[in-house]
Scaffold this motif. Structure first.
Motif, mmCIF file in Angstrom:
data_model
loop_
_atom_site.group_PDB
_atom_site.id
_atom_site.type_symbol
_atom_site.label_atom_id
_atom_site.label_comp_id
_atom_site.label_asym_id
_atom_site.label_seq_id
_atom_site.Cartn_x
_atom_site.Cartn_y
_atom_site.Cartn_z
ATOM 1 N N MET A 146 -1.181 -0.360 1.962
ATOM 2 C CA MET A 146 -0.762 -1.577 1.263
ATOM 3 C C MET A 146 0.113 -2.439 2.154
ATOM 4 S SD MET A 146 0.007 -0.326 -2.636
ATOM 5 C CE MET A 146 -1.335 0.116 -3.745
ATOM 6 N N GLY A 147 1.042 -1.800 2.878
ATOM 7 C CA GLY A 147 1.881 -2.557 3.801
ATOM 8 C C GLY A 147 1.062 -3.244 4.877
ATOM 9 N N TYR A 148 -0.011 -2.602 5.310
ATOM 10 C CA TYR A 148 -0.887 -3.186 6.338
ATOM 11 C C TYR A 148 -1.585 -4.442 5.817
ATOM 12 C CZ TYR A 148 -4.842 -3.688 9.525
ATOM 13 O OH TYR A 148 -5.772 -4.191 10.411
ATOM 14 N N PHE A 149 -2.050 -4.389 4.569
ATOM 15 C CA PHE A 149 -2.797 -5.526 4.023
ATOM 16 C C PHE A 149 -1.902 -6.630 3.473
ATOM 17 C CE2 PHE A 149 -6.401 -2.389 3.397
ATOM 18 C CZ PHE A 149 -7.230 -2.993 4.330
ATOM 19 N N LEU A 150 -0.644 -6.304 3.149
ATOM 20 C CA LEU A 150 0.260 -7.329 2.626
ATOM 21 C C LEU A 150 0.511 -8.399 3.678
ATOM 22 C CD1 LEU A 150 3.028 -5.405 0.646
ATOM 23 C CD2 LEU A 150 1.485 -7.134 -0.265
ATOM 24 N N ARG A 151 0.494 -9.628 3.254
ATOM 25 C CA ARG A 151 0.779 -10.737 4.156
ATOM 26 C C ARG A 151 2.173 -11.281 3.875
ATOM 27 N NH1 ARG A 151 -2.509 -8.535 6.364
ATOM 28 N NH2 ARG A 151 -4.690 -9.083 6.738
ATOM 29 N N GLU A 152 2.830 -11.758 4.909
ATOM 30 C CA GLU A 152 4.183 -12.295 4.765
ATOM 31 C C GLU A 152 4.181 -13.453 3.780
ATOM 32 O OE1 GLU A 152 7.817 -13.672 7.715
ATOM 33 O OE2 GLU A 152 5.951 -12.890 8.563
ATOM 34 N N ASN A 153 5.209 -13.504 2.935
ATOM 35 C CA ASN A 153 5.407 -14.561 1.938
ATOM 36 C C ASN A 153 4.430 -14.487 0.773
ATOM 37 O OD1 ASN A 153 7.522 -15.705 3.495
ATOM 38 N ND2 ASN A 153 6.012 -16.819 4.741
ATOM 39 N N GLU A 154 3.654 -13.372 0.662
ATOM 40 C CA GLU A 154 2.799 -13.199 -0.509
ATOM 41 C C GLU A 154 3.650 -12.836 -1.719
ATOM 42 O OE1 GLU A 154 -1.652 -11.847 0.304
ATOM 43 O OE2 GLU A 154 -0.211 -10.317 0.861
ATOM 44 N N LYS A 155 3.057 -12.967 -2.911
ATOM 45 C CA LYS A 155 3.743 -12.620 -4.148
ATOM 46 C C LYS A 155 4.169 -11.146 -4.106
ATOM 47 C CE LYS A 155 2.174 -13.997 -8.254
ATOM 48 N NZ LYS A 155 1.357 -14.031 -9.502
ATOM 49 N N MET A 156 5.336 -10.856 -4.683
ATOM 50 C CA MET A 156 5.851 -9.488 -4.771
ATOM 51 C C MET A 156 4.799 -8.556 -5.365
ATOM 52 S SD MET A 156 8.497 -7.347 -4.535
ATOM 53 C CE MET A 156 9.994 -8.354 -4.459
ATOM 54 N N LEU A 157 4.629 -7.393 -4.760
ATOM 55 C CA LEU A 157 3.690 -6.388 -5.258
ATOM 56 C C LEU A 157 4.448 -5.419 -6.156
ATOM 57 C CD1 LEU A 157 0.770 -5.231 -5.041
ATOM 58 C CD2 LEU A 157 1.638 -3.754 -3.213
ATOM 59 N N ASP A 158 4.046 -5.342 -7.429
ATOM 60 C CA ASP A 158 4.660 -4.413 -8.376
ATOM 61 C C ASP A 158 3.783 -3.172 -8.517
ATOM 62 O OD1 ASP A 158 7.208 -5.284 -9.713
ATOM 63 O OD2 ASP A 158 6.045 -7.131 -9.891
ATOM 64 N N VAL A 159 4.331 -2.051 -8.081
ATOM 65 C CA VAL A 159 3.606 -0.780 -8.098
ATOM 66 C C VAL A 159 4.038 0.001 -9.332
ATOM 67 C CG1 VAL A 159 3.113 1.343 -6.840
ATOM 68 C CG2 VAL A 159 3.600 -0.777 -5.575
ATOM 69 N N LEU A 160 3.072 0.324 -10.191
ATOM 70 C CA LEU A 160 3.357 1.089 -11.401
ATOM 71 C C LEU A 160 2.831 2.497 -11.232
ATOM 72 C CD1 LEU A 160 2.273 -1.463 -14.180
ATOM 73 C CD2 LEU A 160 4.451 -1.310 -12.949
ATOM 74 N N VAL A 161 3.609 3.473 -11.680
ATOM 75 C CA VAL A 161 3.161 4.864 -11.567
ATOM 76 C C VAL A 161 3.664 5.664 -12.763
ATOM 77 C CG1 VAL A 161 5.127 5.437 -10.080
ATOM 78 C CG2 VAL A 161 3.149 6.933 -10.127
ATOM 79 N N ALA A 162 2.743 6.396 -13.384
ATOM 80 C CA ALA A 162 3.109 7.372 -14.405
ATOM 81 C C ALA A 162 3.125 8.736 -13.742
ATOM 82 C CB ALA A 162 2.096 7.345 -15.547
ATOM 83 N N THR A 163 4.107 9.539 -14.076
ATOM 84 C CA THR A 163 4.209 10.852 -13.430
ATOM 85 C C THR A 163 4.536 11.933 -14.451
ATOM 86 O OG1 THR A 163 5.255 12.104 -11.644
ATOM 87 C CG2 THR A 163 6.673 10.578 -12.853
ATOM 88 N N SER A 164 3.947 13.102 -14.247
ATOM 89 C CA SER A 164 4.306 14.276 -15.042
ATOM 90 C C SER A 164 5.212 15.194 -14.232
ATOM 91 C CB SER A 164 3.046 15.032 -15.480
ATOM 92 O OG SER A 164 2.244 15.354 -14.365
ATOM 93 N N GLY A 165 5.587 14.726 -13.034
ATOM 94 C CA GLY A 165 6.496 15.530 -12.222
ATOM 95 C C GLY A 165 6.558 15.087 -10.778
ATOM 96 N N ASP A 166 5.516 15.390 -9.996
ATOM 97 C CA ASP A 166 5.602 15.235 -8.549
ATOM 98 C C ASP A 166 5.130 13.884 -8.013
ATOM 99 O OD1 ASP A 166 6.733 17.713 -7.952
ATOM 100 O OD2 ASP A 166 4.794 18.710 -8.086
ATOM 101 N N THR A 167 4.212 13.224 -8.704
ATOM 102 C CA THR A 167 3.705 11.946 -8.195
ATOM 103 C C THR A 167 4.834 10.947 -7.975
ATOM 104 O OG1 THR A 167 1.527 12.189 -9.215
ATOM 105 C CG2 THR A 167 2.225 9.968 -8.701
ATOM 106 N N GLY A 168 5.706 10.832 -8.950
ATOM 107 C CA GLY A 168 6.765 9.829 -8.871
ATOM 108 C C GLY A 168 7.660 9.995 -7.664
#
Length: 436
Positions: A118-140
């Motif tokens: 994601m950091g590679y594809f993000l371009r400077e000055n693009e809209k903020m990227l909001d990452v959502l994650v549901a976790t039952s323990g380890d993913t978060g």
């Protein structure tokens, strides 16, 4: 690389679109238009390759020209900054340790790769990227550390209140910076439903740039294929090539990655999906009825999933042919009592401490091997998390043998903070709308 929706094969997008959108608007999941089959010569000589070389070969085949080779090589080098060793317990039983990353769980592979893509594809000055994650323990925890401090990103982690371990909660709630944790008064399925509803909401789509860090995101699954190939390579060096993998399974992303590796040509004899009391898939494979249920809390909390998202990907890999799937995938479920018995057996037999998820995979593997006439099979069960994350599960003698990593002591010295929320989508939508 072109991908389609499991709900509509004619809906096709490129790799960056799939990474940032996570889930199509039709609520399917993205899958590669074609699963590439690797050269049999590569498989035959895989024992001569390093982990990074194997990963680059696999990733290049899946991603195609979406990321130039030098850049992809750099992303893989940052992702694989820790090892995934296969350790022998006895002549037929091996454990694949996937907990040597920064969050002490297998999900570090997916989270680190995805954040860097994601950091590679993000371009400077693009809209903020909001990452959502549901976790039952380890993913978060893995996602938090994967994205911590990444410019132009903001991470919101939803987890079920009172249903994660102390260390898991500290990994979610002590980061600050661009990481926010929400304690949801409900189950993991409630958390996952909130995330999915957010992606399907047009108001939020118009205002925010949302993406997911759950295993619904294809960028999570791609790096998880790497360690299946690498585990096979380690065993091939010992002349062991008839391999069975037992995989602790909750949302079924980990085993989906293994099956993608299988479709790419990895010669695995069998995959065993080992579950706890949340037994949606074992019941389906037994009676042919796919019936989700509300998840129940167990000692193996990262697997407390009643409606596993990635099962649709697995069915898609086999084009809905259940008979063909059952030739490659079996599944069994185990109670908390059986989990604790397996933990004790592993320790008493091998002086090895396994987390509850790992213990379930061990039990499933041993039961499978005991029923097989082929005594040349090599069984590998996946160890998905460091046992220190689950201190309350172990009897005293086993708990005393756990080596506590330094990063855990550092976590306990931090200040924890989380917002509380009921599993009501209107409340979550308001929270998201007020981020800007």
């Amino acid at each position: 690389m072109e991908l389609y929706s499991t709900n509509n094969p004619s809906l096709k997008v490129d790799f960056p679109t799939a990474v940032f959108n996570s889930m199509p608007q039709d609520k399917g999941l993205y899958m590669p238009q074609e699963i590439p089959v690797l050269d049999p010569e590569f498989i035959a000589q895989i024992g001569d390759r390093t982990f990074s070389e194997i990963a680059l070969k696999v990733a290049s085949a899946l991603i195609g020209d979406a990321i130039p080779t030098p850049d992809l090589k750099a992303i893989i080098a940052e992702t694989l900054s820790f090892d995934a060793p296969v350790k022998e317990l006895d002549a037929e039983t091996y454990v694949l340790e996937l907990f040597h990353g920064p969050s002490l769980a297998f999900k570090d592979f997916g989270a680190r790769f995805m954040s860097r893509v994601m950091g590679y594809f993000l371009r400077e000055n693009e809209k903020m990227l909001d990452v959502l994650v549901a976790t039952s323990g380890d993913t978060g925890g893995a996602v938090a550390l994967g994205f911590l401090g990444v410019p132009n990103t903001r991470v919101t982690i939803l987890y079920p209140e009172g249903k994660v371990s102390e260390i898991q909660e500290l990994q979610l709630c002590t980061n600050g910076n661009n990481i926010q944790a929400i304690s949801v008064n409900g189950t993991f399925d409630d958390c996952q439903a909130l995330v999915k509803q957010a992606f399907a909401d047009q108001d939020l789509a118009d205002k925010l740039r949302l993406t997911s860090a759950n295993s619904i995101n294809i960028a999570r699954l791609i790096p998880q294929t790497f360690y299946y190939f690498n585990a096979y390579a380690q065993l091939a060096r010992e002349g062991k090539t008839k391999v069975v993998f037992a995989v602790p399974s909750g949302n079924f992303g980990n085993i989906a990655a293994g099956l993608i590796a299988y479709k790419m040509g990895l010669p695995v004899q069998q995959f065993i999906a080992a579950t706890n009391a949340n037994d949606t898939v074992p019941r389906f494979l037994e009676n042919g009825i796919y019936e989700t249920r509300a998840s129940v809390q167990t000692y193996s909390n990262a697997m407390d999933v009643g409606a596993p998202s990635n099962w649709v990907r697995i069915m898609d890999l086999f084009k809905g042919d259940v008979a063909a799937l059952k030739k490659v995938v079996s599944s069994s479920s185990y109670t908390d009592v059986e989990t604790q018995e397996a933990i004790k057996e592993i320790y008493d037999t091998y002086s090895y401490v396994a987390c509850p998820h790992t213990a379930i995979a061990y039990r499933a593997l041993k039961n499978y091997l005991a029923e097989q006439p082929d005594h040349e099979l090599t069984g590998v069960f996946l160890s998905t998390a460091h046992p220190c994350k689950f201190p309350d599960v172990f009897p005293n003698d086993v708990a005393a043998a756990i080596a506590i990593p330094e990063q855990v002591n550092e976590l306990r010295a931090r200040t924890s903070a989380a917002q509380k929320m009921d599993p009501v989508f209107a409340d979550f939508k308001t929270y998201l709308q007020e981020l800007n």
